[in-house]
Write a protein that holds these residues in place. Structure first.
Motif, PDB file in Angstrom:
ATOM      1  N   CYS A  28      -9.818  -1.189  -6.680  1.00 43.94           N
ATOM      2  CA  CYS A  28      -9.900  -2.305  -5.719  1.00 43.94           C
ATOM      3  C   CYS A  28     -11.358  -2.646  -5.443  1.00 43.94           C
ATOM      4  CB  CYS A  28      -9.151  -1.968  -4.424  1.00 43.94           C
ATOM      5  SG  CYS A  28      -8.555  -3.431  -3.532  1.00 43.94           S
ATOM      6  N   HIS A  39     -13.796  -0.910  -4.087  1.00 45.04           N
ATOM      7  CA  HIS A  39     -14.381  -0.535  -2.804  1.00 45.04           C
ATOM      8  C   HIS A  39     -15.732   0.165  -2.963  1.00 45.04           C
ATOM      9  CE1 HIS A  39     -10.245  -0.753  -0.557  1.00 45.04           C
ATOM     10  NE2 HIS A  39     -10.562  -1.866  -1.180  1.00 45.04           N
ATOM     11  N   GLU A  69      -8.931   2.522   3.679  1.00 45.64           N
ATOM     12  CA  GLU A  69      -8.333   1.180   3.766  1.00 45.64           C
ATOM     13  C   GLU A  69      -7.008   1.169   3.016  1.00 45.64           C
ATOM     14  OE1 GLU A  69      -7.040  -2.724   3.447  1.00 45.64           O
ATOM     15  OE2 GLU A  69      -7.622  -1.613   1.676  1.00 45.64           O
ATOM     16  N   GLU A  70      -6.971   1.903   1.913  1.00 40.50           N
ATOM     17  CA  GLU A  70      -5.748   1.974   1.110  1.00 40.50           C
ATOM     18  C   GLU A  70      -4.821   3.035   1.693  1.00 40.50           C
ATOM     19  OE1 GLU A  70      -5.312  -0.152  -1.183  1.00 40.50           O
ATOM     20  OE2 GLU A  70      -7.268  -0.721  -1.992  1.00 40.50           O
ATOM     21  N   HIS A  93     -14.447  -8.902   0.400  1.00 39.36           N
ATOM     22  CA  HIS A  93     -13.651  -8.134  -0.557  1.00 39.36           C
ATOM     23  C   HIS A  93     -13.935  -8.636  -1.975  1.00 39.36           C
ATOM     24  CE1 HIS A  93     -10.460  -5.969  -2.536  1.00 39.36           C
ATOM     25  NE2 HIS A  93     -10.391  -5.232  -1.445  1.00 39.36           N
TER      26      HIS A  93
HETATM   27 ZN   LIG Z   1      -9.227  -3.446  -1.383  1.00 37.25          ZN
END
Ligand SMILES: [Zn+2]
Length: 473
Positions: free
Chosen positions: A109, A111, A146-147, A171
């Protein structure tokens, strides 16, 4: 204003190498929700080396930290993340699915980029404040999990954003623009059923199956889906199916439900209905059910004055400076995607489909978007304080988040350029705000109108951060 922009962009460029190196190091140590010990240590060390005043262990979360710089004036918070995902390991730069031997975690993702760009933006604002002798404070919040863990919900409940004037985040994405402020409220609840073990053949009548209860709960929820608001979502994962022996009646089984709705009020109603189904499954199977709330987040609130200000910064800056080699590499990744992946990426932001492998424009604020709606724990921050988020162009257009392709691109030059670009957008927005109390006031008025001036955490009072969640599952 434009000379100001040039100045803050130069402050970003002056520190970009350190931030890129940090992003690459975090990419190379992918750690899951609340277990981001090494990644958080990297962020803390960076903050200390840059002279930020650092607070660790925020909201009793060992991997959450905050660094502050500057004196008096408005408080601008820039939010970062650094957690990875399970099952998304991939070698860097290769255009095929090739996991790195090991735990299987990967930054699917982006991050690693998210935390590093936010740190870079906060550092540039700190340097700009010092260079100009201006009043104002900038903070970097390192937000774990966050996940799956939604740490910002716990951080917001603990009051960590209460004295912040404006929050900014971003993001990774295929495109550069203002991120549309649209997300669902959600909650994760574990349902643990307790039954009674027995020999499944010799004394079946003495057993009470916890696995049966989990399965009946799934059946009930599957019927419930016919009768819920259309933006609501209910998904589940078996955490414990009761063991591997079919000849033992399963005495314990556990399922995690992830329930989403348009806002917290409709979420609460839906959760009540799912809980009734859990109770019904326990009743039917003569088992007992226990529930634990793992996380809960609010829907995002937008903010017109902040979105306009960030768009002005994007328009002044223009698209990231991708070159022919970046486009060539990105095109190779696009070749691994489906036409639908690519077309839907354009559709989401309302731009016409082109053959560009990397974006060459800024998404206009009035673009006719068709976003797919997920959830983010930035939602809770947005209820406490006026919040704006950018989307940063870090990936070949169409790259789905949570894919091996996203992991594999996380250290390429085009990801690095997207990182620096979005840091300029966030830092530029922050310094505009520090000099424009009128925009801060307008943002606060807009926020009060949308939020009603009160934030009620969707977390139950006794819910705690699920610090061990990545070890237990
Ligand atoms: Zn993310």
């Amino acid at each position: 204003m434009s000379s100001n922009s040039e100045a803050i962009w130069r402050h970003v460029e002056a520190k970009q190498e350190e931030a890129i190196a940090l992003s690459d190091r975090v990419w190379g140590m992918p750690e899951l929700a609340y277990a981001e010990t090494r990644s958080a240590a990297e962020h803390t060390a960076y903050l200390k080396a840059e002279g930020f005043r650092v607070t660790e262990n925020l909201a009793e979360i060992p991997t959450a930290m905050m660094g502050e710089a500057g004196e008096e004036g408005p408080v601008i918070a820039i939010l970062g993340e650094f957690d990875a995902l399970p099952g998304l390991s991939n070698e860097a730069g290769v255009t095929e699915h090739r996991p790195i031997p090991g735990d299987g975690n990967g930054h699917g993702c982006g991050h690693n980029l998210l935390g590093a760009a936010s740190l870079l933006a906060a550092t540039a604002v700190k340097d700009w404040l010092a260079a100009n002798g201006l009043k104002g404070r900038v903070r970097y919040y390192g937000c774990p999990a966050e996940e799956g863990g939604a740490a910002k919900g716990f951080m917001a409940r603990a009051g960590l954003f209460d004295d912040v004037d404006i929050a900014i985040s971003w993001h990774p994405s295929s495109f550069a623009g203002v991120n549309e402020p649209l997300s669902l409220a959600n909650t994760r609840i574990d349902f643990t059923f307790h039954g009674r073990a027995s020999h499944a053949a010799a004394s079946p009548h003495l057993g009470r199956s916890a696995l049966d209860a989990v399965e009946l709960m799934s059946v009930g929820v599957n019927y419930l889906r016919e009768h819920i608001p259309q933006e609501s979502r209910i998904h589940y994962a078996y955490l414990d199916a009761g063991g591997v022996a079919p000849n033992v009646v399963q005495a314990k089984a556990k399922v995690r439900y992830l329930i989403r709705a348009a806002d917290v009020a409709s979420l609460n109603k839906l959760v009540e209905r799912v809980r009734k189904i859990g109770d019904g499954a326990a009743l039917m199977t003569e088992t007992r059910v226990e529930t634990t709330v793992i996380s809960a987040v609010s829907n995002l609130l937008g903010n017109d004055p902040l979105e306009r200000l960030m768009q002005d910064n994007l328009d002044r800056l223009g698209p990231p400076p991708f070159d022919a080699e970046d486009r060539k590499r990105a095109a190779e990744f696009q070749a691994t995607l489906s036409e639908e992946d690519i077309a839907s990426a354009f559709r989401k932001v309302g731009l016409p489909r082109t053959d560009a492998p990397l974006t060459d424009r800024i998404v206009p604020l009035d673009s006719k978007r068709a976003p797919m709606v997920g959830s983010t724990d930035v939602g809770d921050v947005s209820w406490v304080v006026p919040t704006v988020q950018a989307r940063g162009a870090t990936h070949a257009i169409g790259t789905p988040l949570h894919s091996w392709q996203a992991t594999a691109q996380g250290k390429l030059p085009h990801a690095h350029k997207g990182l620096v670009h979005v840091a300029k957008v966030m830092a530029g927005t922050a310094v505009d705000l520090i000099q424009r109390p009128d925009v801060i006031a307008a943002a606060k008025a807009d926020h009060k109108e949308r939020s009603g001036g009160t934030y009620v955490s969707p977390l139950p009072a006794d819910a705690k951060p699920a610090i061990g969640m990545s070890l237990a599952v």
